[in-house]
Design a protein around this motif. Structure first.
Motif, PDB file in Angstrom:
ATOM      1  N   ARG A 508      18.256 -26.980 -25.007  1.00 58.87           N
ATOM      2  CA  ARG A 508      17.755 -26.858 -23.770  1.00 58.87           C
ATOM      3  C   ARG A 508      16.379 -25.596 -24.144  1.00 58.87           C
ATOM      4  O   ARG A 508      15.496 -25.324 -23.441  1.00 58.87           O
ATOM      5  CB  ARG A 508      18.860 -25.619 -23.044  1.00 58.87           C
ATOM      6  CG  ARG A 508      19.493 -26.513 -22.258  1.00 58.87           C
ATOM      7  CD  ARG A 508      20.473 -25.720 -21.227  1.00 58.87           C
ATOM      8  NE  ARG A 508      21.083 -26.493 -20.275  1.00 58.87           N
ATOM      9  CZ  ARG A 508      20.559 -26.816 -19.170  1.00 58.87           C
ATOM     10  NH1 ARG A 508      19.328 -26.329 -18.888  1.00 58.87           N
ATOM     11  NH2 ARG A 508      20.989 -27.837 -18.170  1.00 58.87           N
ATOM     12  N   ALA A 512      12.936 -25.913 -22.817  1.00 60.67           N
ATOM     13  CA  ALA A 512      12.386 -24.871 -22.133  1.00 60.67           C
ATOM     14  C   ALA A 512      10.961 -24.414 -22.557  1.00 60.67           C
ATOM     15  O   ALA A 512      10.152 -24.038 -22.174  1.00 60.67           O
ATOM     16  CB  ALA A 512      13.438 -23.512 -22.154  1.00 60.67           C
ATOM     17  N   ARG A 539       8.868 -25.043 -12.536  1.00 61.64           N
ATOM     18  CA  ARG A 539       9.762 -25.903 -13.154  1.00 61.64           C
ATOM     19  C   ARG A 539      10.362 -25.000 -14.279  1.00 61.64           C
ATOM     20  O   ARG A 539      11.538 -25.317 -14.771  1.00 61.64           O
ATOM     21  CB  ARG A 539       9.106 -27.101 -13.470  1.00 61.64           C
ATOM     22  CG  ARG A 539       8.756 -28.215 -12.592  1.00 61.64           C
ATOM     23  CD  ARG A 539       8.212 -29.521 -13.218  1.00 61.64           C
ATOM     24  NE  ARG A 539       6.915 -29.293 -13.781  1.00 61.64           N
ATOM     25  CZ  ARG A 539       5.863 -29.414 -13.140  1.00 61.64           C
ATOM     26  NH1 ARG A 539       5.653 -29.551 -12.099  1.00 61.64           N
ATOM     27  NH2 ARG A 539       4.725 -29.182 -14.033  1.00 61.64           N
ATOM     28  N   HIS A 543      14.197 -24.116 -14.835  1.00 56.03           N
ATOM     29  CA  HIS A 543      14.909 -24.362 -15.933  1.00 56.03           C
ATOM     30  C   HIS A 543      15.521 -23.325 -16.613  1.00 56.03           C
ATOM     31  O   HIS A 543      17.015 -23.396 -17.214  1.00 56.03           O
ATOM     32  CB  HIS A 543      14.035 -25.064 -16.931  1.00 56.03           C
ATOM     33  CG  HIS A 543      14.698 -25.592 -18.159  1.00 56.03           C
ATOM     34  ND1 HIS A 543      15.332 -26.907 -18.313  1.00 56.03           N
ATOM     35  CD2 HIS A 543      15.050 -25.110 -19.470  1.00 56.03           C
ATOM     36  CE1 HIS A 543      15.781 -27.198 -19.598  1.00 56.03           C
ATOM     37  NE2 HIS A 543      15.505 -25.989 -20.084  1.00 56.03           N
ATOM     38  N   THR A 547      19.658 -22.643 -17.356  1.00 55.63           N
ATOM     39  CA  THR A 547      20.092 -22.326 -18.633  1.00 55.63           C
ATOM     40  C   THR A 547      20.927 -21.119 -18.510  1.00 55.63           C
ATOM     41  O   THR A 547      22.117 -21.008 -19.301  1.00 55.63           O
ATOM     42  CB  THR A 547      18.985 -21.919 -19.534  1.00 55.63           C
ATOM     43  OG1 THR A 547      18.268 -23.185 -19.668  1.00 55.63           O
ATOM     44  CG2 THR A 547      19.475 -21.563 -20.815  1.00 55.63           C
TER      45      THR A 547
END
Length: 579
Positions: A508, A512, A539, A543, A547
């Protein structure tokens, strides 16, 4: 006097003998009613009823052919006439009569009384006087609301000026067809030009001093064509609003001025005197209703001149020059023998103040000299030079300041969808302004003469529109640049939190970081596409939010990229050069 809270006693309802309502009229004398010619015809019988006076019976009435002026249209479609006097078979009480009132260029709110279909008792409608129309100087009336557009039952009804509470004309007609927006009235002075006998029931100062009328002072002379052309141009509203000239008391110039003043007056311009000039060059004939006052000021004080102006404009009490600034239609005055006034210097000071408030002034001096020269410099040449200088300053600002400012912003940010045509027009305005500045710099002096001032006014209007368009375009781009800074700050603030929350989710963090780099790259791109950059920021932030909620598969912390950025303080602050 007319109270708009009740039916006026002077309003007449005109009917057929069987009671059908045809229109309205104004009782000027016990046995005489003024109305519109299309309401009545010679050879027919009518009845007249004063609906505001309970208990009075209807009275029979007819119209004589010599007191019936039918409506006519000239080759240009301008209407004239449409006026008639009804003679009553028996007199009505004199206490219920009213009088017409002369008033200069219409400039304010009015009310009219008439009988719309289905309302035989009648009602008031409100309107605003807009402007004279056509060669007969009929005046447009704009209704206060669409429902107050005058219907046929208002034809012939009196129009009451709110400022003076006087009847200043009668309703004639309405625009025809759907979407009609105006009614029309014939003002008192136009009525008098067609029906001179109505003068017996008229009050208010005449526009033209008797000494300035054709045939009154100077012996008939030959037409001074260049001077007549100059005068007619001023009366048409062309050129600089102040014309200073020298006109001796006798001779061709004096007669030419008298002719122009007479023809430009609504009341004095008749079929007889216009026929007399029908063979003159058309450019020497002024339009009717082109001035509010023509006055010989020999021996008058400045206060007396202001009093005459105030009387013509219907200004009650405290006639100060600054009150003219509130008029919808600027004052147009002809003042003759200015150098022979009782207080010539004080009068020139007054005229200067009037000019500053938008008055159009034709000032005739009896002889050349210091005062005529000073008047021309103070009222014409000095303000004209200042206007050209201000225009040049505006052009400099457009070409040297606003144009480059727009270019700099267009280099940094793309316009919003749908606004590109505005920005393109703004840029084109800069190019045209650059060409105009070059033309002015090399134009011959005669192009800046008072008679060519319309050119200046056209340039001023165009340059003003260009400046406003540029300011609008710059404002739109500035708003987008501010949005770009907000987005940079949002990205910079979101990344440290996102990194900390995703420390246990290696994959992630990599995802990111890719979204972070994409958003930052689009925001740093020049010119910046705000819509694309904002979508990338959404976006990335979305994200980061996912997370924070712990969704998705965890990854080993060792998968975190070694090149992951730190807190990036420069980016968070929104600086362009941040790494």
């Amino acid at each position: 006097m007319a109270s708009r809270l009740r039916t006026p006693s002077w309003i007449a309802r005109i009917e057929t003998p069987d009671g059908r309502v045809l229109g309205a009229g104004v009782l000027l004398a016990p046995a005489c009613v003024l109305t519109a010619a299309h309401v009545v015809s010679p050879g027919h019988h009518y009845t007249v009823r004063l609906v505001g006076v309970p208990g009075l019976a209807a009275v029979a009435a007819t119209v004589r052919p010599d007191e019936h002026v039918p409506q006519r249209e000239d080759a240009f479609g301008d209407r004239s006439g449409d006026l008639a006097l009804l003679r009553l078979a028996a007199p009505l009480p004199a206490a219920h009569t009213t009088r017409l009132y002369r008033l200069a260029a219409p400039h304010g709110p009015v009310s009219m009384y008439g009988f719309p279909d289905g309302d035989d008792g009648g009602r008031w409608h409100g309107a605003t006087l807009v402007a004279a129309r056509g060669r007969d100087s009929q005046v447009q009336l704009r209704p206060l609301t669409p429902g107050e557009l005058a219907s046929p039952g208002f034809s012939g009804g009196g129009v009451v000026d709110h400022a003076t509470d006087r009847v200043i004309g009668i309703v004639l007609s309405v625009d025809e067809g759907p979407g009609s927006a105006f009614s029309y009235m014939s003002p008192t002075e136009t009525i008098l030009s067609h029906l001179p006998r109505v003068a017996a029931w008229t009050d208010g100062a005449e526009a033209v001093d008797p000494r300035l009328r054709t045939g009154s002072g100077a012996a008939a002379g030959r037409l001074d064509v260049p001077f007549a052309t100059e005068l007619a141009s001023w009366f048409r509203g062309e050129g600089w609003p102040v014309l200073v000239t020298v006109v001796p008391a006798r001779g061709d110039r004096a007669w030419t001025l008298q002719r122009a003043v007479t023809l430009a007056d609504r009341e004095l311009r008749t079929h007889r005197n216009t026929s007399a000039v029908s063979h003159d060059p058309p450019e020497t004939v002024p339009p009717a209703g082109a001035h509010d006052l023509a006055l010989e000021v020999k021996g008058l004080t400045a206060a007396e001149v202001m009093d005459r102006i105030a009387e013509r404009l219907g200004i009650r009490e405290d006639p100060r020059p600054e009150r003219l600034g509130s008029l919808r239609v600027p004052l147009a005055a002809v003042l003759v023998a200015v150098d022979q006034a009782a207080e010539p210097d004080a009068l020139l000071d007054l005229l200067d103040r009037l000019a500053r408030h938008g008055a159009r002034l034709l000032l005739a001096f009896r002889r050349p000299g210091e005062r005529a020269t000073r008047a021309a410099e103070t009222l014409v040449h000095h303000p004209l030079r200042n206007r050209w200088a201000r225009l040049h300053t505006e052009l400099d600002r457009i070409t040297d300041e606003l144009g480059p400012a727009l270019d700099a912003r267009r280099d940094r940010v793309l316009p919003a969808p749908g606004t590109r045509p505005l920005l393109d027009r703004a840029e084109a305005g800069v190019r045209r302004s650059r060409m105009l500045r070059a033309w002015i710099a090399h134009a011959p002096d005669q192009e800046r003469a008072p008679g060519r001032a319309d050119l200046l006014f056209t340039f001023e209007g165009a340059v003003g529109r260009r400046r406003r368009r540029l300011e609008q375009a710059i404002g739109l781009l500035d708003a987008r640049l501010r949005r770009r800074e907000e987005l940079l700050g949002r990205v910079g603030a979101a990344w440290p939190l996102c990194r900390q929350r995703a420390a246990a989710h290696g994959d992630r963090v990599m995802a990111a970081y890719r979204l972070y780099e994409q958003a930052l790259s689009l925001l740093r791109q020049t010119p910046c596409d705000i819509e694309r950059a904002e979508a990338a920021v959404e976006r990335f932030v979305g994200h980061c939010s996912a997370t924070a909620s712990g969704d998705g598969p965890a990854a080993a912390s060792g998968d975190r990229p070694a090149t992951a950025p730190g807190d990036l303080p420069a980016t968070a602050s929104g600086e362009e050069g941040a790494p």
